[in-house]
Design a protein around this motif. Sequence first.
Motif, short mmCIF file in Angstrom:
data_model
loop_
_atom_site.label_atom_id
_atom_site.label_comp_id
_atom_site.label_asym_id
_atom_site.label_seq_id
_atom_site.Cartn_x
_atom_site.Cartn_y
_atom_site.Cartn_z
N ARG A 70 0.82 -1.21 0.00
CA ARG A 70 0.00 0.00 0.00
C ARG A 70 0.86 1.27 0.00
N GLY A 71 2.17 1.08 0.00
CA GLY A 71 3.08 2.22 -0.02
C GLY A 71 3.11 2.99 1.29
N LEU A 72 2.85 2.29 2.40
CA LEU A 72 2.80 2.95 3.70
C LEU A 72 4.05 2.65 4.53
N SER A 73 4.66 3.70 5.04
CA SER A 73 5.74 3.54 6.01
C SER A 73 5.10 3.25 7.36
N GLY A 74 5.93 2.92 8.33
CA GLY A 74 5.40 2.68 9.67
C GLY A 74 4.68 3.89 10.23
N SER A 75 5.24 5.07 10.02
CA SER A 75 4.60 6.29 10.55
C SER A 75 3.30 6.60 9.80
N GLU A 76 3.27 6.35 8.51
CA GLU A 76 2.04 6.58 7.74
C GLU A 76 0.96 5.58 8.13
N LEU A 77 1.36 4.35 8.38
CA LEU A 77 0.41 3.34 8.84
C LEU A 77 -0.15 3.72 10.20
N ALA A 78 0.72 4.18 11.08
CA ALA A 78 0.28 4.61 12.41
C ALA A 78 -0.76 5.72 12.30
N SER B 18 -2.69 6.44 9.74
CA SER B 18 -3.89 5.90 9.11
C SER B 18 -4.71 5.08 10.10
N ALA B 19 -4.04 4.38 11.00
CA ALA B 19 -4.72 3.53 11.98
C ALA B 19 -5.14 4.30 13.23
N GLY B 20 -4.68 5.53 13.36
CA GLY B 20 -5.00 6.31 14.55
C GLY B 20 -4.24 5.85 15.78
N LEU B 21 -3.01 5.39 15.56
CA LEU B 21 -2.16 4.89 16.63
C LEU B 21 -0.86 5.67 16.69
N GLY B 22 -0.17 5.55 17.78
CA GLY B 22 1.16 6.14 17.89
C GLY B 22 2.16 5.33 17.09
N GLU B 23 3.18 5.99 16.60
CA GLU B 23 4.22 5.31 15.82
C GLU B 23 4.86 4.18 16.62
N ALA B 24 5.06 4.38 17.91
CA ALA B 24 5.72 3.38 18.74
C ALA B 24 4.95 2.06 18.72
N THR B 25 3.64 2.14 18.69
CA THR B 25 2.82 0.92 18.66
C THR B 25 3.04 0.15 17.38
N CYS C 134 4.94 -3.52 16.86
CA CYS C 134 4.34 -4.62 16.11
C CYS C 134 5.28 -5.10 15.02
N PHE C 135 5.89 -4.18 14.27
CA PHE C 135 6.85 -4.54 13.22
C PHE C 135 8.05 -5.30 13.78
N ALA C 136 8.38 -5.04 15.05
CA ALA C 136 9.51 -5.72 15.69
C ALA C 136 9.11 -7.06 16.29
N SER D 4 -5.31 -2.61 19.01
CA SER D 4 -4.33 -1.96 18.14
C SER D 4 -4.11 -2.76 16.86
N LEU D 5 -4.02 -4.09 16.99
CA LEU D 5 -3.85 -4.92 15.80
C LEU D 5 -5.04 -4.79 14.88
N ARG D 6 -6.24 -4.73 15.44
CA ARG D 6 -7.45 -4.56 14.63
C ARG D 6 -7.41 -3.24 13.86
N LYS D 7 -6.95 -2.18 14.52
CA LYS D 7 -6.85 -0.87 13.85
C LYS D 7 -5.84 -0.91 12.72
N ILE D 8 -4.71 -1.57 12.94
CA ILE D 8 -3.69 -1.70 11.90
C ILE D 8 -4.25 -2.49 10.72
N ALA D 9 -4.88 -3.62 11.01
CA ALA D 9 -5.45 -4.46 9.95
C ALA D 9 -6.49 -3.70 9.15
#
Length: 66
Positions: free
Chosen positions: A18-26, A28-35, A39-41, A49-54
């Motif tokens: 989808r061309g999303l970086s971690g910060s862009e995904l955060a 879009s999902a309404g989450l903090g980048e750290a979350t 997850c990526f780690a 939080s996983l539901r929001k990312i999905a």
Amino acid sequence: MRIWRINVKLLKRDAEARGLSGSELAASAGLGEATVYRCFAGKSISSKSLRKIATALGHEMERYLK
């Protein structure tokens, strides 16, 4: 609280498709980048939080569960 095992490779691949970086995904999902980066780690995050990312990636949470 249940601990979910996440398919990190699939999640990263879907974000990349989808061309999303971690910060862009955060954002879009309404989450903090750290979350998202936790997850990526492969570290634990809440099912909420996983539901929001999905959802931000256009999928159901279950797609990313092992």
